[in-house]
Design a protein around this motif. Structure first.
Motif, mmCIF file in Angstrom:
data_model
loop_
_atom_site.group_PDB
_atom_site.id
_atom_site.type_symbol
_atom_site.label_atom_id
_atom_site.label_comp_id
_atom_site.label_asym_id
_atom_site.label_seq_id
_atom_site.Cartn_x
_atom_site.Cartn_y
_atom_site.Cartn_z
ATOM 1 N N VAL A 449 0.829 -1.206 0.000
ATOM 2 C CA VAL A 449 0.000 0.000 0.000
ATOM 3 C C VAL A 449 0.862 1.253 0.000
ATOM 4 O O VAL A 449 0.670 2.172 -0.809
ATOM 5 C CB VAL A 449 -0.942 0.010 1.229
ATOM 6 N N VAL A 450 1.820 1.304 0.914
ATOM 7 C CA VAL A 450 2.681 2.486 1.025
ATOM 8 C C VAL A 450 3.495 2.671 -0.257
ATOM 9 O O VAL A 450 3.637 3.795 -0.768
ATOM 10 C CB VAL A 450 3.605 2.370 2.254
ATOM 11 N N GLY A 451 4.010 1.563 -0.807
ATOM 12 C CA GLY A 451 4.800 1.653 -2.027
ATOM 13 C C GLY A 451 3.997 2.190 -3.203
ATOM 14 O O GLY A 451 4.454 3.069 -3.942
ATOM 15 N N LEU A 452 2.774 1.680 -3.390
ATOM 16 C CA LEU A 452 1.942 2.130 -4.502
ATOM 17 C C LEU A 452 1.498 3.573 -4.318
ATOM 18 O O LEU A 452 1.481 4.361 -5.270
ATOM 19 C CB LEU A 452 0.711 1.219 -4.633
ATOM 20 N N ARG A 453 1.185 3.925 -3.099
ATOM 21 C CA ARG A 453 0.750 5.298 -2.818
ATOM 22 C C ARG A 453 1.883 6.283 -3.108
ATOM 23 O O ARG A 453 1.672 7.350 -3.704
ATOM 24 C CB ARG A 453 0.318 5.389 -1.354
ATOM 25 N N LEU A 454 3.095 5.948 -2.701
ATOM 26 C CA LEU A 454 4.236 6.817 -2.964
ATOM 27 C C LEU A 454 4.510 6.929 -4.461
ATOM 28 O O LEU A 454 4.848 8.002 -4.967
ATOM 29 C CB LEU A 454 5.473 6.291 -2.228
ATOM 30 N N TYR A 455 4.377 5.812 -5.189
ATOM 31 C CA TYR A 455 4.577 5.862 -6.634
ATOM 32 C C TYR A 455 3.594 6.840 -7.272
ATOM 33 O O TYR A 455 3.970 7.674 -8.113
ATOM 34 C CB TYR A 455 4.403 4.480 -7.259
ATOM 35 N N MET A 456 2.306 6.719 -6.918
ATOM 36 C CA MET A 456 1.291 7.597 -7.510
ATOM 37 C C MET A 456 1.559 9.053 -7.179
ATOM 38 O O MET A 456 1.410 9.937 -8.036
ATOM 39 C CB MET A 456 -0.098 7.189 -7.010
#
Length: 494
Positions: A449-456
């Motif tokens: 979750v944190v990884g995808l949110r940071l990417y976006m």
């Protein structure tokens, strides 16, 4: 100033010139003349005529899925001579069709319309719940649970898809939470119903009465739902013609490529070519384990306190109510701040901490362990509504959204298979190993979750720097929303 006027005054003329020409002729952009008050009035009317029915529909869905935990505490497994680990086998058998048939179920909804499938699914599983009361052995229970899982499979995903045809991206979180709160609240309802039913003096076992009552209410409400719910904007009799146009334009402006489109298999399966689909898939699989633990095994976890059957069911009520309140507050905050990722991450943190506390404490400890149960329910039920609102907010097509919600619901449901085969009777009453495994799985979900949110977030910043603007998802013109992330002017709803 209205949102439409704000869009017209977007800060960068050069960027505006690069917008892709809108190809959809059904809705004319020149019709964007409604005010904020028009939009709010339409949303209020939709809420009053849709959400109460959706809330009760999903309550009955959750009751008929979670009541086996109460039935087990009343001795169903003993009365029907279940084999060792028979309860886990029964849950696993249910989750096989419940998982496998999600995508076909929502695909059917997309093809024939929710007006037929949503009430139909309810009639099916309500009838199966009543038949469950007539089961006389382990084999007959397995047969009924297979059919019950088949009818329930496409229901929740179909409800979420149904809501996306009425509400904007920023409105979805609270609306999904409004009905998904029943997933937590049903535990409280079921605990209270079981508390009363299990004290009745009857020729039937208490768990049989429980199945009959909840199944009968489901069948009755299915008929009412089929007659009363609006199944499209055009069929919403409570809206005037102008309000129907406003309702369509609201959805279109906020990111739907088109509205009320015909089914397209190509667009339906297109998300499979997006790498982010697989990250979302991993998140769904992880949070599904927590949801299953909170829904199907909370009674067993509280059983470590060695209370009576009646008291054990009663003690599930407060954690479920608390989980419902936290879900609603978190969803409200997520919509208010137009943020999904970190809100979702906070829910997973609650589950991880709760599981770790229970692993660390001896079964003789009641106070701190019961607090840990509250933490689990505070995080177990929130992820689903935020997760589905998140991925739905970043797909512009009705078919793509339908496939995503079906596929991700399928994967989240597999969490039930995992938990059913981990929370085995041999680990009772402390369930140290199952709780440790649950904490580990949620930690993986948290990282995704944190990884995808940071990417976006970083991708939005990169696009802003390249175009010399400072846009968020709220500022993106409709033409860019219609094409989704492929359009350089698109901004992720993070």
């Amino acid at each position: 100033m209205s949102d439409i006027e704000k869009k017209d005054s977007a800060p960068d003329a050069e960027v505006a010139d690069t917008l892709v020409r809108v190809k959809e002729a059904e809705l004319d952009l020149s019709a964007y003349h409604f005010t904020e008050e028009d939009s709010r009035r339409v949303a209020r009317k939709l809420d009053w005529h849709i959400l109460p029915f959706i809330w009760w529909c999903y309550l009955f869905n959750s009751l008929d899925r979670s009541n086996v935990s109460n039935a087990k505490s009343d001795g169903m497994t003993t009365d029907l001579n279940f084999p060792n680990n028979g309860y886990g086998i029964m849950l696993s058998v249910f989750y096989v069709p419940f998982c496998v048939l999600v995508v076909p179920g929502v695909m059917l909804t997309r093809k024939v319309g929710p007006r037929w499938t949503i009430p139909g699914y309810m009639l099916g599983w309500g009838a199966m719940a009543m038949v469950n009361a007539a089961c006389t052995n382990f084999g007959s229970v397995l047969a009924v649970r297979i059919l019950l899982g088949a009818f329930e499979a496409g229901f929740a995903a179909s409800l979420i898809y149904y809501l996306t045809t009425f509400y904007t991206r920023a409105e979805l979180g609270k609306r999904i939470a409004a009905f998904y709160s029943c997933n937590a609240l049903s535990g409280a309802f079921s605990g209270l119903i079981a508390y009363g039913v299990f004290q009745m003096d009857s020729k039937l076992w208490g768990w049989q009465i429980l199945f009959l009552i909840e199944g009968a209410f489901t069948v009755g409400f299915a008929v009412l739902t089929g007659l009363m719910l609006p199944w499209s904007i055009d069929s919403a009799r409570f809206l005037s013609e102008h309000e129907k146009e406003v309702a369509k334009l609201r959805v279109y402006r906020d990111g739907s490529e088109t509205v009320n489109t015909q089914f397209s298999a190509q667009k339906f399966f297109k998300p499979l070519s997006d790498w982010k689909f697989y990250v979302f898939a991993g998140i769904a699989t992880c949070y599904g384990v927590a949801a299953s633990v909170g829904g199907s095994f909370l009674t067993q976890i509280i059983g470590r306190f060695h209370f009576s059957t009646v008291k054990t069911n009663l003690w599930t009520v407060a954690p479920y109510v608390c989980g419902t309140l936290v879900l609603l507050v978190t969803a409200w905050s997520s919509d208010r701040h137009r943020e999904r990722g970190f809100h979702l991450a906070s829910a997973l943190c609650f589950v991880i901490v709760g599981c770790v506390i229970l692993v660390a404490l001896p079964v003789t400890n009641t106070g701190a362990a019961y607090f840990a149960v509250f933490l689990i329910t505070m995080g177990a039920f929130t992820p689903s509504c935020l997760f589905h609102a998140w991925h739905q907010c970043n797909d512009p097509t009705e078919d793509g959204r339908a496939f995503r919600v079906g596929a991700f619901t399928f994967l989240a449901n597999t969490g039930g298979i995992v938990s059913a085969n981990v929370f085995l009777d041999k680990w009772s009453p402390a369930y140290v190993i199952p709780l440790a495994i649950t904490a580990g799985i949620e930690a993986v979900g948290l990282a995704l979750v944190v990884g995808l949110r940071l990417y976006m977030s970083l991708e939005n910043r990169r696009r802003n720097r390249a175009q010399g603007v400072n846009w968020s998802s709220l500022d993106v013109p409709s033409a860019a929303l219609a094409e989704g992330p492929a359009n350089p002017n698109f901004r992720y709803f993070i």
